[in-house]
Design a protein around this motif. Structure first.
Motif, mmCIF file in Angstrom:
data_model
loop_
_atom_site.group_PDB
_atom_site.id
_atom_site.type_symbol
_atom_site.label_atom_id
_atom_site.label_comp_id
_atom_site.label_asym_id
_atom_site.label_seq_id
_atom_site.Cartn_x
_atom_site.Cartn_y
_atom_site.Cartn_z
ATOM 1 N N GLY A 128 0.818 -1.307 0.016
ATOM 2 C CA GLY A 128 0.007 0.091 0.091
ATOM 3 C C GLY A 128 0.881 1.396 -0.050
ATOM 4 O O GLY A 128 0.295 2.458 0.345
ATOM 5 N N LEU A 129 1.823 1.422 -0.164
ATOM 6 C CA LEU A 129 3.107 2.343 -0.312
ATOM 7 C C LEU A 129 3.088 3.205 -1.832
ATOM 8 O O LEU A 129 3.636 3.996 -1.981
ATOM 9 N N GLN A 180 10.388 -3.659 -3.278
ATOM 10 C CA GLN A 180 10.603 -4.183 -2.129
ATOM 11 C C GLN A 180 11.093 -3.352 -0.860
ATOM 12 O O GLN A 180 11.939 -2.483 -0.958
ATOM 13 N N ARG A 181 10.756 -3.959 0.278
ATOM 14 C CA ARG A 181 11.279 -3.135 1.536
ATOM 15 C C ARG A 181 11.780 -4.277 2.509
ATOM 16 O O ARG A 181 11.485 -5.194 2.569
ATOM 17 N N ASN A 182 12.896 -3.826 3.325
ATOM 18 C CA ASN A 182 13.434 -4.662 4.300
ATOM 19 C C ASN A 182 13.422 -3.993 5.555
ATOM 20 O O ASN A 182 13.680 -4.536 6.641
ATOM 21 N N VAL A 183 12.647 -2.936 5.778
ATOM 22 C CA VAL A 183 12.319 -2.172 7.057
ATOM 23 C C VAL A 183 10.982 -1.896 7.153
ATOM 24 O O VAL A 183 10.373 -1.430 6.226
ATOM 25 N N PHE A 184 10.423 -2.003 8.252
ATOM 26 C CA PHE A 184 8.961 -1.600 8.327
ATOM 27 C C PHE A 184 8.544 -0.415 8.070
ATOM 28 O O PHE A 184 9.266 0.678 8.656
ATOM 29 N N SER A 185 7.606 -0.020 7.046
ATOM 30 C CA SER A 185 7.277 1.319 6.787
ATOM 31 C C SER A 185 5.818 1.885 7.333
ATOM 32 O O SER A 185 4.885 0.846 7.138
ATOM 33 N N LYS A 186 5.602 2.988 7.922
ATOM 34 C CA LYS A 186 4.321 3.133 8.244
ATOM 35 C C LYS A 186 3.391 3.800 7.103
ATOM 36 O O LYS A 186 3.709 4.493 6.336
ATOM 37 N N LEU A 187 2.255 2.997 7.079
ATOM 38 C CA LEU A 187 1.119 3.263 5.912
ATOM 39 C C LEU A 187 0.560 4.792 6.440
ATOM 40 O O LEU A 187 0.324 5.052 7.513
ATOM 41 N N ASN A 188 0.346 5.629 5.426
ATOM 42 C CA ASN A 188 -0.381 6.788 5.400
ATOM 43 C C ASN A 188 -1.872 6.584 5.578
ATOM 44 O O ASN A 188 -2.683 6.277 4.654
#
Length: 571
Positions: free
Chosen positions: A379-380, A385-393
């Protein structure tokens, strides 16, 4: 008197019997509603009931037998009897071959209390379903492979049958949890003891060997160590490319144990070696919740009583959120997550590469995501790809619950605090419910203006969890009790009356409207392109729809045909 002459046979109809008259040998009378013919001349008062040598019954009536509203007539094989109306609350039964009114008999043996449970969500993949009955025992039905259905000859179990337990270590009833993943099954009794049966090639039954079992056998290691178990955690449904398996257990004092397949370090004991006996997952303690992604290349997450999040196991696409793509064989605290509440994690295959996504919901409604993101399920706004948790808006709404499903082809659904539904990710079969087959990379509101909008209470997804992402479907329940389904429907698993896939949520159908069925719980399963939906209602009945290969639904006892609407399981 009316004379009837029928050739050699003659009758004289004398009407109602009179106690003051004498009757001749051919007279016919009505007495207590029945018709009698006099065969031997009588004197006054020799009535048909008291002098059977003088009278023969021609036609039996009801006078004198049926006397009150609600009475029933029955027969003992020789005579007609009156069964008076029963008392309030009584039911009609049979005693000594004769109908009788009795107090209602408990249907405990045919009433279900709970479906197979998994804190990760749905977890029924192969096609057998165990349930806990109201008497505390377990019944199971469906396809059998590796003895998973509890049949010693490995035959499919057509209708629900009791699961046999090892008499040498019999359980303490009632059972409080039953769980299943692929072809391995587990049960937890009220004393905190665990029992396992089915597939055991990797030691996932915890018996110290790799022997399949048809009989539910206690994992005695826990009893020997005096470790009562509070919860069984099986991975999310669906394997990836191998039928490997592992399982996890949370003890009553908050420790975590596991056994079975360990190629990614998912057992958390610092090795990559399979274990056929339970091992402790690191030294983490005071754990309140445990989640696991899939049965083979598994990512595992644990939340402690303070809301801290720990992760271990498969991390090839950063799904552990630890800042790299290195697997972990011991639990490692995730640094930027506090007050974690729920974890949804998936595992799939992209070609020959094992993938995965993870979403974490926190108690304040914040939502964090990491992993492969091949179809935008994070939902970004991208497929990076990500390897660190990202906060969704989520500034326009506050998440209250979520579901992430699909393996490599992941889809994410979020329910907000006012009952609205949002979704993103893979939408190849309309599983997002947005009215099309277009995948989304940002959370998009679902069903605006639809009857369930603002009333969504829960959502579960099921189907296949592999590289193709086929057969994924979603079912939501609204606050009025209605069920709605969308997505893949080749087997009729949406229970909408046909096999046409849906791109928008459609009403699930049963013998009556689902809001009147008293739905307590539901779960879904799938394997390959097959899908199934099971529903538990408040009257203890279980209903099934979708694929019925190997009698997986338990709704028939002759021909295993698919069900396109919710149909009653035959207990």
């Amino acid at each position: 008197m009316i004379d009837l002459n029928l050739g050699r046979l003659g009758f004289a109809d004398c009407g109602l019997y009179s106690t003051t008259l004498a009757y001749a040998a051919r007279d016919v009378v009505t007495y207590l509603g029945s018709t009698y013919r006099c065969t031997l001349a009588t004197t006054a008062g020799q009535d048909p009931a008291g002098f059977p040598t003088h009278w023969v019954l021609m036609a039996r009536g009801t006078a004198g037998v049926y006397t009150n509203k609600g009475d029933l007539l029955t027969s003992d094989g020789a005579d007609v009897l009156r069964l008076p109306i029963g008392s309030a609350g009584h039911v009609l039964g049979v005693k000594d071959g004769i109908p009788t009114w009795t107090p209602p008999v408990s249907r405990q043996g045919t009433m279900a209390a709970a479906l197979a449970y998994n804190p990760n969500g749905t977890s029924v993949s192969f096609g057998g379903l165990p349930v806990i009955m109201t008497d505390g025992a377990i019944k199971m039905w469906g396809g059998s492979s590796n003895l998973c259905a509890g049949d010693a000859t490995n035959n499919h179990v057509i209708n629900p049958q009791p699961v046999a337990f090892d008499p040498l270590n019999s359980p303490a009833f009632p059972m409080v949890q039953v769980a299943t993943c692929f072809t391995s099954n587990y049960a937890l009794d009220s004393a905190g003891r665990v029992y396992a049966w089915g597939y055991n090639a990797y030691g996932q039954l915890g018996q110290g060997d790799t022997t399949n079992r048809a009989v539910a056998t206690q994992i005695t290691w826990f009893a020997q160590q005096n470790i009562p178990i509070a919860e069984i955690i099986v991975p999310r449904e669906g394997g990836n490319s191998v039928a490997a398996g592992c399982v996890f257990f949370r003890s009553t004092d908050g420790r975590v144990f596991g056994c079975g397949y360990n190629v990614c370090g998912q057992l958390g004991n610092g090795t990559l070696t399979n274990s056929s006996l339970p091992v402790r997952c690191g030294t983490i303690a005071s754990i309140a919740k445990v989640f696991a992604s899939a049965q083979d290349y598994t990512s595992v997450f644990a939340i402690d009583s303070a809301g801290k999040l720990y992760a271990w196991g498969r991390n090839g696409h950063g799904q552990l959120g630890l800042g790299d793509v290195v697997d972990r064989s011991t639990p490692t605290q995730v640094p930027n997550i506090v007050n974690a509440k729920k974890v949804c994690a998936t595992a799939g295959v992209q070609g020959t590469v094992y993938t995965g996504d993870t979403a974490v919901l926190c108690t304040d409604g914040s939502l964090y995501v990491t992993g492969c993101n091949a179809h935008g399920a994070l939902g970004l706004g991208d497929i990076i790809q990500r390897n660190v948790f990202s906060k969704l808006n989520t500034s326009t709404f506050t998440p209250a619950d979520m579901e992430l499903f699909g393996g490599y082809c992941d889809s994410l659904w979020v329910i907000d605090t006012v009952g609205k539904l949002w979704a993103c990710g893979n939408n190849a079969y309309g599983q997002l419910g947005l009215g099309d087959l277009i995948s989304r990379t940002t959370l998009t509101q679902v069903g605006g203006g639809q009857p369930f909008d603002g009333k969504v209470a829960r959502l579960k997804a099921g189907g296949n969890q592999n590289s193709s992402g086929q057969s994924v479907f979603a079912v939501l329940q609204d606050t009025t009790g209605k069920l709605w389904a969308t997505g893949y429907n080749l087997s009729g698993q949406l229970a909408v009356g046909d096999v046409t896939s849906r791109t928008s949520f459609s009403r699930v159908t049963g013998p009556r409207a689902t809001e009147h069925m008293g739905i307590v719980d539901y779960t879904m399963g799938g394997y390959g392109t097959l899908g199934r939906l099971w529903v538990l209602t408040s009257d203890g009945r279980v209903w099934g729809a979708g694929d019925n290969t190997s009698f997986s639904l338990g709704t028939q006892n002759t021909v295993a045909r698919n069900e396109y609407r919710l149909s009653d399981v035959i207990f």
